[in-house]
Design a protein around this motif. Structure first.
Motif, PDB file in Angstrom:
ATOM      1  N   LEU A   8      31.343  43.506  45.519  1.00 26.05           N
ATOM      2  CA  LEU A   8      32.730  43.747  45.122  1.00 26.05           C
ATOM      3  C   LEU A   8      33.018  45.240  45.186  1.00 26.05           C
ATOM      4  CD1 LEU A   8      33.017  41.254  42.122  1.00 26.05           C
ATOM      5  CD2 LEU A   8      33.860  40.954  44.467  1.00 26.05           C
ATOM      6  N   THR A   9      33.344  45.718  46.364  1.00 28.21           N
ATOM      7  CA  THR A   9      33.509  47.157  46.598  1.00 28.21           C
ATOM      8  C   THR A   9      34.902  47.510  47.105  1.00 28.21           C
ATOM      9  OG1 THR A   9      32.641  46.918  48.845  1.00 28.21           O
ATOM     10  CG2 THR A   9      31.054  47.443  47.102  1.00 28.21           C
ATOM     11  N   SER A  10      35.833  46.589  47.018  1.00 31.73           N
ATOM     12  CA  SER A  10      37.169  46.826  47.549  1.00 31.73           C
ATOM     13  C   SER A  10      38.178  45.990  46.773  1.00 31.73           C
ATOM     14  CB  SER A  10      37.213  46.431  49.037  1.00 31.73           C
ATOM     15  OG  SER A  10      38.545  46.347  49.520  1.00 31.73           O
ATOM     16  N   TRP A  11      39.419  46.451  46.775  1.00 32.44           N
ATOM     17  CA  TRP A  11      40.490  45.630  46.224  1.00 32.44           C
ATOM     18  C   TRP A  11      40.560  44.307  46.987  1.00 32.44           C
ATOM     19  CZ3 TRP A  11      43.774  46.249  42.107  1.00 32.44           C
ATOM     20  CH2 TRP A  11      44.807  45.306  42.004  1.00 32.44           C
ATOM     21  N   HIS A  12      40.215  44.332  48.248  1.00 28.10           N
ATOM     22  CA  HIS A  12      40.366  43.173  49.114  1.00 28.10           C
ATOM     23  C   HIS A  12      39.138  42.276  49.105  1.00 28.10           C
ATOM     24  CE1 HIS A  12      43.942  45.279  50.376  1.00 28.10           C
ATOM     25  NE2 HIS A  12      43.207  46.337  50.667  1.00 28.10           N
ATOM     26  N   SER A  13      38.132  42.599  48.274  1.00 31.04           N
ATOM     27  CA  SER A  13      37.017  41.679  48.056  1.00 31.04           C
ATOM     28  C   SER A  13      37.528  40.472  47.265  1.00 31.04           C
ATOM     29  CB  SER A  13      35.889  42.372  47.288  1.00 31.04           C
ATOM     30  OG  SER A  13      35.402  43.494  47.982  1.00 31.04           O
ATOM     31  N   ASP A  14      36.704  39.454  47.164  1.00 25.89           N
ATOM     32  CA  ASP A  14      37.116  38.234  46.460  1.00 25.89           C
ATOM     33  C   ASP A  14      36.706  38.315  44.989  1.00 25.89           C
ATOM     34  OD1 ASP A  14      37.882  35.761  45.636  1.00 25.89           O
ATOM     35  OD2 ASP A  14      36.459  34.632  46.877  1.00 25.89           O
ATOM     36  N   TRP A  15      37.644  38.708  44.131  1.00 31.15           N
ATOM     37  CA  TRP A  15      37.412  38.819  42.695  1.00 31.15           C
ATOM     38  C   TRP A  15      37.834  37.552  41.950  1.00 31.15           C
ATOM     39  CZ3 TRP A  15      35.535  43.462  40.472  1.00 31.15           C
ATOM     40  CH2 TRP A  15      35.426  44.544  41.354  1.00 31.15           C
ATOM     41  N   ARG A  16      38.322  36.569  42.682  1.00 35.44           N
ATOM     42  CA  ARG A  16      38.866  35.376  42.042  1.00 35.44           C
ATOM     43  C   ARG A  16      37.808  34.633  41.227  1.00 35.44           C
ATOM     44  NH1 ARG A  16      41.199  32.393  47.170  1.00 35.44           N
ATOM     45  NH2 ARG A  16      39.184  33.194  47.886  1.00 35.44           N
ATOM     46  N   ASN A  17      38.232  34.275  40.008  1.00 36.50           N
ATOM     47  CA  ASN A  17      37.415  33.469  39.089  1.00 36.50           C
ATOM     48  C   ASN A  17      36.154  34.167  38.594  1.00 36.50           C
ATOM     49  OD1 ASN A  17      39.235  31.237  39.394  1.00 36.50           O
ATOM     50  ND2 ASN A  17      38.243  30.782  41.366  1.00 36.50           N
ATOM     51  N   LEU A  18      36.013  35.464  38.877  1.00 37.15           N
ATOM     52  CA  LEU A  18      34.902  36.212  38.291  1.00 37.15           C
ATOM     53  C   LEU A  18      35.095  36.257  36.778  1.00 37.15           C
ATOM     54  CD1 LEU A  18      32.399  38.110  38.976  1.00 37.15           C
ATOM     55  CD2 LEU A  18      34.023  39.999  38.657  1.00 37.15           C
ATOM     56  N   ARG A  19      34.097  35.854  36.042  1.00 35.14           N
ATOM     57  CA  ARG A  19      34.218  35.801  34.583  1.00 35.14           C
ATOM     58  C   ARG A  19      33.941  37.189  34.006  1.00 35.14           C
ATOM     59  NH1 ARG A  19      31.003  31.727  36.017  1.00 35.14           N
ATOM     60  NH2 ARG A  19      29.174  32.647  34.996  1.00 35.14           N
ATOM     61  N   VAL A  20      34.988  37.800  33.456  1.00 41.15           N
ATOM     62  CA  VAL A  20      34.887  39.175  32.959  1.00 41.15           C
ATOM     63  C   VAL A  20      35.376  39.231  31.519  1.00 41.15           C
ATOM     64  CG1 VAL A  20      35.466  41.591  33.357  1.00 41.15           C
ATOM     65  CG2 VAL A  20      35.431  39.984  35.292  1.00 41.15           C
ATOM     66  N   ALA A  21      34.574  39.839  30.662  1.00 41.80           N
ATOM     67  CA  ALA A  21      34.988  40.118  29.287  1.00 41.80           C
ATOM     68  C   ALA A  21      35.362  41.599  29.197  1.00 41.80           C
ATOM     69  CB  ALA A  21      33.876  39.790  28.304  1.00 41.80           C
ATOM     70  N   VAL A  22      36.522  41.900  28.635  1.00 44.90           N
ATOM     71  CA  VAL A  22      36.991  43.272  28.451  1.00 44.90           C
ATOM     72  C   VAL A  22      36.917  43.597  26.973  1.00 44.90           C
ATOM     73  CG1 VAL A  22      38.948  44.849  28.666  1.00 44.90           C
ATOM     74  CG2 VAL A  22      38.506  43.160  30.468  1.00 44.90           C
ATOM     75  N   LEU A  23      36.170  44.645  26.645  1.00 41.20           N
ATOM     76  CA  LEU A  23      36.002  45.051  25.249  1.00 41.20           C
ATOM     77  C   LEU A  23      36.999  46.153  24.925  1.00 41.20           C
ATOM     78  CD1 LEU A  23      32.105  45.179  24.907  1.00 41.20           C
ATOM     79  CD2 LEU A  23      33.649  43.216  24.791  1.00 41.20           C
ATOM     80  N   GLY A  24      37.913  45.860  24.014  1.00 37.92           N
ATOM     81  CA  GLY A  24      38.890  46.848  23.580  1.00 37.92           C
ATOM     82  C   GLY A  24      40.231  46.640  24.244  1.00 37.92           C
ATOM     83  N   LEU A  25      41.302  46.976  23.499  1.00 35.86           N
ATOM     84  CA  LEU A  25      42.650  46.819  24.036  1.00 35.86           C
ATOM     85  C   LEU A  25      43.481  48.072  23.786  1.00 35.86           C
ATOM     86  CD1 LEU A  25      44.237  44.667  25.611  1.00 35.86           C
ATOM     87  CD2 LEU A  25      45.271  43.963  23.455  1.00 35.86           C
ATOM     88  N   GLY A  26      42.846  49.219  23.960  1.00 34.75           N
ATOM     89  CA  GLY A  26      43.614  50.449  24.006  1.00 34.75           C
ATOM     90  C   GLY A  26      44.222  50.595  25.393  1.00 34.75           C
ATOM     91  N   VAL A  27      44.615  51.821  25.724  1.00 33.69           N
ATOM     92  CA  VAL A  27      45.211  52.068  27.036  1.00 33.69           C
ATOM     93  C   VAL A  27      44.252  51.668  28.149  1.00 33.69           C
ATOM     94  CG1 VAL A  27      46.064  53.875  28.572  1.00 33.69           C
ATOM     95  CG2 VAL A  27      46.700  53.898  26.172  1.00 33.69           C
ATOM     96  N   THR A  28      42.978  52.031  27.995  1.00 39.43           N
ATOM     97  CA  THR A  28      41.976  51.726  29.018  1.00 39.43           C
ATOM     98  C   THR A  28      41.711  50.235  29.111  1.00 39.43           C
ATOM     99  OG1 THR A  28      40.909  53.877  28.726  1.00 39.43           O
ATOM    100  CG2 THR A  28      39.588  52.126  29.703  1.00 39.43           C
ATOM    101  N   GLY A  29      41.495  49.587  27.966  1.00 43.06           N
ATOM    102  CA  GLY A  29      41.187  48.163  27.969  1.00 43.06           C
ATOM    103  C   GLY A  29      42.316  47.337  28.553  1.00 43.06           C
TER     104      GLY A  29
END
Length: 513
Positions: free
Chosen positions: A19-40
């Protein structure tokens, strides 16, 4: 949870590697995001746009970003994150994106390490996605204990005057993920990086940054409560130079930054560029007889130098404090590495203005200058601020973040008319003043706004109202009343900006203007 060495874990690792590009296939990748500030939020928003399966975990709050997540269709958990939420375990994340505020020993990060879940910061994610809008922009990285934001703004101003499409971003307040998604696209991103963000950057592999230019302005102990040691903090800062292609800019007066450049693995052809307030050598920027000059980016640099501006011009523009001149030199080095002409730099500096709360003159009355440097949130920054004035009534204190204040007080006690201590970490300051300046008049304002002179309470007032009144009692014509707290602000204020704003207000109220 599958271990990284299991077939599932190996498959996830292989997928992330690709996954090295915006145009790679990121669909359905399970990602947890820690924090909901500006960055999160920027990370969650970006990943949702890519079609990833996102779960956000954040502390409870009434932030409107939770409402926006609902609109985006991104599930979230609000709660005590000191234990692993059931929703996170059920997600079986393949990747965790961590916000800068999470300490390395946070329970969720320890859980991720135990389970073999890779952890990225937002900067690595942005680097991988940087090609969304046409050819990727060049990146210039800026870090340091102090001066980062001013240097980023200066460099961006110079590059914009050159005609480059430039975005100052990162720790300056605009997430890099927002910058790389801007439909207009950019030629250059000038990226401010905190030690927290650098900590999570990989040194090699597809997520390793390869910047055009990089800079560490200075290094002094800070954020030790987060990193755990001065060594870990410096190691994080040193990552800024890794894989640099063009210019590694360092501070000649700070041996640590030179050592970082010397030890860094960089791309072939990268140059080390020194900056300093003295006479520059070849490959340096510095000052000769009041002329700010470049001896790095010209062919005959062993014989000549190029004038960028003069110290009197910088003073006239409000940029004359020594530590700000160093920021000017640093930004000029970054800009010159990208081909910005000396005349363009001179023009850009003439119109540049420092942000509020950075050695800002609030008022001058009866021969006393009132200066707001609330941005001086650590001893290193306060040291630079104090050194700019000869006789000071010093407003100091707040959250010291585990750093030692003793050397700062000992160094500058000779220029102090008096001191007013604010904030929760007052005991350390009180003891240091007692050791090194036992005859100095020192007032103290406790967390409940009670004012002390010695051990006797003299009244209850708002912190800054009290501090300004006491400073006025001490100050004489020719003095500077300096708010340079050498500490973070969150014990009594929402931010250093609020601390400075209330100081400004209190000064104007006191002076009746």
């Amino acid at each position: 949870m599958a271990e990284a060495t299991s077939p599932r874990g190996r498959h996830a690792a292989d997928r992330l590697h690709g996954l090295t590009s915006w145009h790679s296939d990121w669909r359905n990748l399970r990602v947890a995001v820690l924090g909901l500030g500006v960055t999160g939020f920027s990370a969650a928003d970006t990943l949702a746009e890519l079609g990833a399966d996102v779960l956000v975990l954040a502390s409870p709050g009434a932030d409107e970003r939770f409402d926006l997540l609902t609109v985006l269709g991104v599930p979230f958990v609000q709660g005590d994150l000191r234990t692993v939420p059931a929703e996170l375990e059920a997600q079986h994340p393949e990747l965790i994106i961590v916000s800068p505020g999470f300490h390395p020993d946070h329970p969720l990060l320890l859980w991720a390490a135990k389970c073999g879940v890779p952890v990225w910061g937002d900067i690595e994610l942005a680097w991988r996605l940087r090609d969304k809008v046409g050819p990727p922009a060049e990146w210039m990285l800026v870090t340091g204990t102090n001066g980062k934001t001013t240097t980023v703004q200066l460099a961006a101003t110079m590059l914009a005057a050159h005609g480059s499409r430039v975005a100052p971003c990162g720790n300056i307040g605009v997430p890099v993920l927002d910058a790389i998604r801007d439909p207009a696209g950019w030629d250059v991103l000038v990226v401010e990086l905190s030690s927290y963000q650098l900590h999570h950057l990989p040194e090699n592999g597809p997520g390793a940054l390869r910047p055009w230019a990089s800079l560490c302005l200075n290094v002094a102990d800070d954020h030790l409560d987060w990193h755990g040691s001065a060594e870990a903090y410096r190691a994080a800062k040193a990552k800024v130079y890794l894989n640099t292609a063009g210019a590694c800019v360092y501070n000649r007066a700070d041996a640590a930054t030179l050592a970082m450049v010397q030890d860094a693995e960089v791309q072939e052809g990268a140059r080390a560029i020194g900056i300093g307030l003295g006479v520059p050598g070849p490959s340096d920027l510095g000052i000769v007889d009041g002329i700010v000059c470049d001896r790095a980016f010209l062919e005959d640099r062993f014989e000549r130098a190029l004038e960028l501006t003069t110290v009197p011009d910088l003073v006239a523009a409000g940029l004359g404090a020594p530590h700000v001149i160093l920021d000017v030199l640093a930004a000029s080095a970054l800009a010159r590495s990208f081909g910005v002409l000396p005349a363009t730099i001179h023009t850009a500096l003439a119109t540049f203005h420092l942000d509020a709360h950075r050695i800002e003159t609030v008022a001058i009355a009866d021969g006393v200058e009132w200066i707001d440097d609330s941005k001086a949130t650590n001893p290193h920054a306060a040291d630079a601020s104090l050194a700019a004035y000869e006789s000071v009534v010093w407003i100091v204190g707040g959250l010291l973040k585990g750093v030692d204040i003793e050397q700062l007080v000992q160094k500058h006690v000779g220029r102090l008319r008096g001191a007013i201590i604010i904030g929760v970490d007052r005991l350390a300051l009180r003891e240091v003043f007692a050791r090194h300046a036992p005859l100095l008049t020192v007032f103290e304002i406790d967390a409940n706004d009670t004012v002390f002179n010695g051990s006797e309470a003299t009244g209850t007032e708002q912190v800054m109202t009290a501090a300004v009144r006491l400073a006025a009692e001490l100050a004489q014509a020719g003095d500077t009343v300096l708010l340079a707290p050498a500490a973070a602000s969150m014990d009594q204020f929402a931010s250093y900006a609020e601390r400075g704003r209330l100081f400004n207000q209190a000064v104007h109220d006191f002076l009746g203007r």
